[in-house]
Motif scaffolding. Structure first.
Motif, mmCIF file in Angstrom:
data_model
loop_
_atom_site.group_PDB
_atom_site.id
_atom_site.type_symbol
_atom_site.label_atom_id
_atom_site.label_comp_id
_atom_site.label_asym_id
_atom_site.label_seq_id
_atom_site.Cartn_x
_atom_site.Cartn_y
_atom_site.Cartn_z
ATOM 1 N N UNK A 1 7.784 -8.087 2.349
ATOM 2 C CA UNK A 1 6.425 -8.545 2.071
ATOM 3 C C UNK A 1 6.334 -9.099 0.649
ATOM 4 N N UNK A 2 5.689 -10.249 0.532
ATOM 5 C CA UNK A 2 5.561 -10.837 -0.808
ATOM 6 C C UNK A 2 4.669 -9.959 -1.674
ATOM 7 N N UNK A 3 4.887 -10.102 -2.971
ATOM 8 C CA UNK A 3 4.118 -9.293 -3.916
ATOM 9 C C UNK A 3 2.627 -9.588 -3.795
ATOM 10 N N UNK B 1 -2.752 -7.884 -2.014
ATOM 11 C CA UNK B 1 -3.947 -8.117 -1.206
ATOM 12 C C UNK B 1 -4.172 -6.966 -0.227
ATOM 13 N N UNK B 2 -3.099 -6.492 0.356
ATOM 14 C CA UNK B 2 -3.194 -5.373 1.296
ATOM 15 C C UNK B 2 -3.638 -4.103 0.564
ATOM 16 N N UNK B 3 -3.158 -3.925 -0.633
ATOM 17 C CA UNK B 3 -3.564 -2.766 -1.439
ATOM 18 C C UNK B 3 -5.060 -2.817 -1.738
ATOM 19 N N UNK B 4 -5.528 -4.005 -2.096
ATOM 20 C CA UNK B 4 -6.958 -4.151 -2.400
ATOM 21 C C UNK B 4 -7.803 -3.885 -1.160
ATOM 22 N N UNK B 5 -7.316 -4.346 -0.031
ATOM 23 C CA UNK B 5 -8.040 -4.127 1.218
ATOM 24 C C UNK B 5 -8.096 -2.636 1.561
ATOM 25 N N UNK B 6 -6.979 -1.970 1.381
ATOM 26 C CA UNK B 6 -6.935 -0.526 1.642
ATOM 27 C C UNK B 6 -7.914 0.210 0.734
ATOM 28 N N UNK B 7 -7.946 -0.178 -0.513
ATOM 29 C CA UNK B 7 -8.865 0.458 -1.461
ATOM 30 C C UNK B 7 -10.313 0.274 -1.017
ATOM 31 N N UNK B 8 -10.657 -0.938 -0.611
ATOM 32 C CA UNK B 8 -12.028 -1.207 -0.179
ATOM 33 C C UNK B 8 -12.397 -0.401 1.062
#
Length: 216
Positions: free
Chosen positions: A4-6, A11-18
DNA sequence: ATCCCGAGGG
DNA sequence: CCCTCTGGAT
């Protein structure tokens, strides 16, 4: 499957946080102490035990030893009796008394606000320092990495590291600084309520859509 | 048997 | 990197 690209991972991390923020709008440190000294003591006591059990002994502990000066002058065997049910009581008693004595010796009994000064105190490691800075002082100096945080971030593919220090470094790169303290709380809450170590309830997980380890 | 918001030491 | 220290719920 290509790595997975950085950018995608961020983006996935930010989505998980939200998603977690939506799920647990009330998430907070469950060792509820605003007082930096008491929060530090409670955190040291939390090793290999739960916040529930720590919160059972702290009222009596702080009734006897309300501040650094009282605890610095306490007899270790007396302290041991009070904290016995949290396990590791000999080490923990030594550590919280050392913490109190360090505060008296180096900071006039006050709790310092920098990672370097906190970590230099006896009994205070990286995790306790992070908890104090984040929750008592509102400073995002790092990410608390406990067993929940490590397990969930590994399952989510946010880190492959083993030691808490390296996991923390990955998370500090992946998440914006002003989210570091809240991030740990959200992951801990989710780890306890849904993504349990033994039987994770993927079907009830708000992150199942973006979690590589999801069974759903 | 396994798990839990850790620190210090080898 | 590993180990030790400890209790209590599940």
């Amino acid at each position: 499957m290509p790595r997975e690209s950085k950018k995608a991972k961020t983006a996935r991390a930010a989505e998980a946080f939200d998603l977690l923020t939506e799920e647990y709008p009330e998430a907070h440190c469950e060792l509820d102490f605003v007082d930096a000294f008491q929060l530090g003591v409670a955190t040291i006591l939390s090793a290999q035990t739960t916040d529930v059990r720590v919160n059972m002994v702290t009222p009596e502990l702080f009734r006897r030893y309300p501040g650094a000066e009282a605890l610095a002058n306490a007899a270790q065997e007396d302290v041991e009796q009070v904290v016995k049910s949290t396990g590791f009581f000999r080490n923990k008693s030594k550590n919280i008394i050392g913490f109190a004595r360090g505060l008296m010796a180096d900071h006039d009994g006050a709790v310092p606000k920098t990672m370097a000064e906190l970590s230099a105190l006896p009994g205070v490691g990286r995790k306790t320092a992070n908890v104090i800075l984040g929750n008592a002082f509102g400073l995002d100096e790092g990410v608390v990495v406990d067993t929940h945080v490590k397990r969930l971030t590994t399952l989510l593919g946010f880190t492959k590291e083993k030691t808490p220090e390296k996991v923390e470094r990955d998370l500090m790169v992946l998440f914006p600084r002003d989210r570091w303290t809240l991030l740990a709380h959200l992951l801990i809450w989710h780890g306890r309520r849904v993504c349990d170590a033994k039987k994770p309830r993927c079907e009830a997980c708000t992150l199942s859509g973006l979690c590589p380890s999801s069974r759903v």
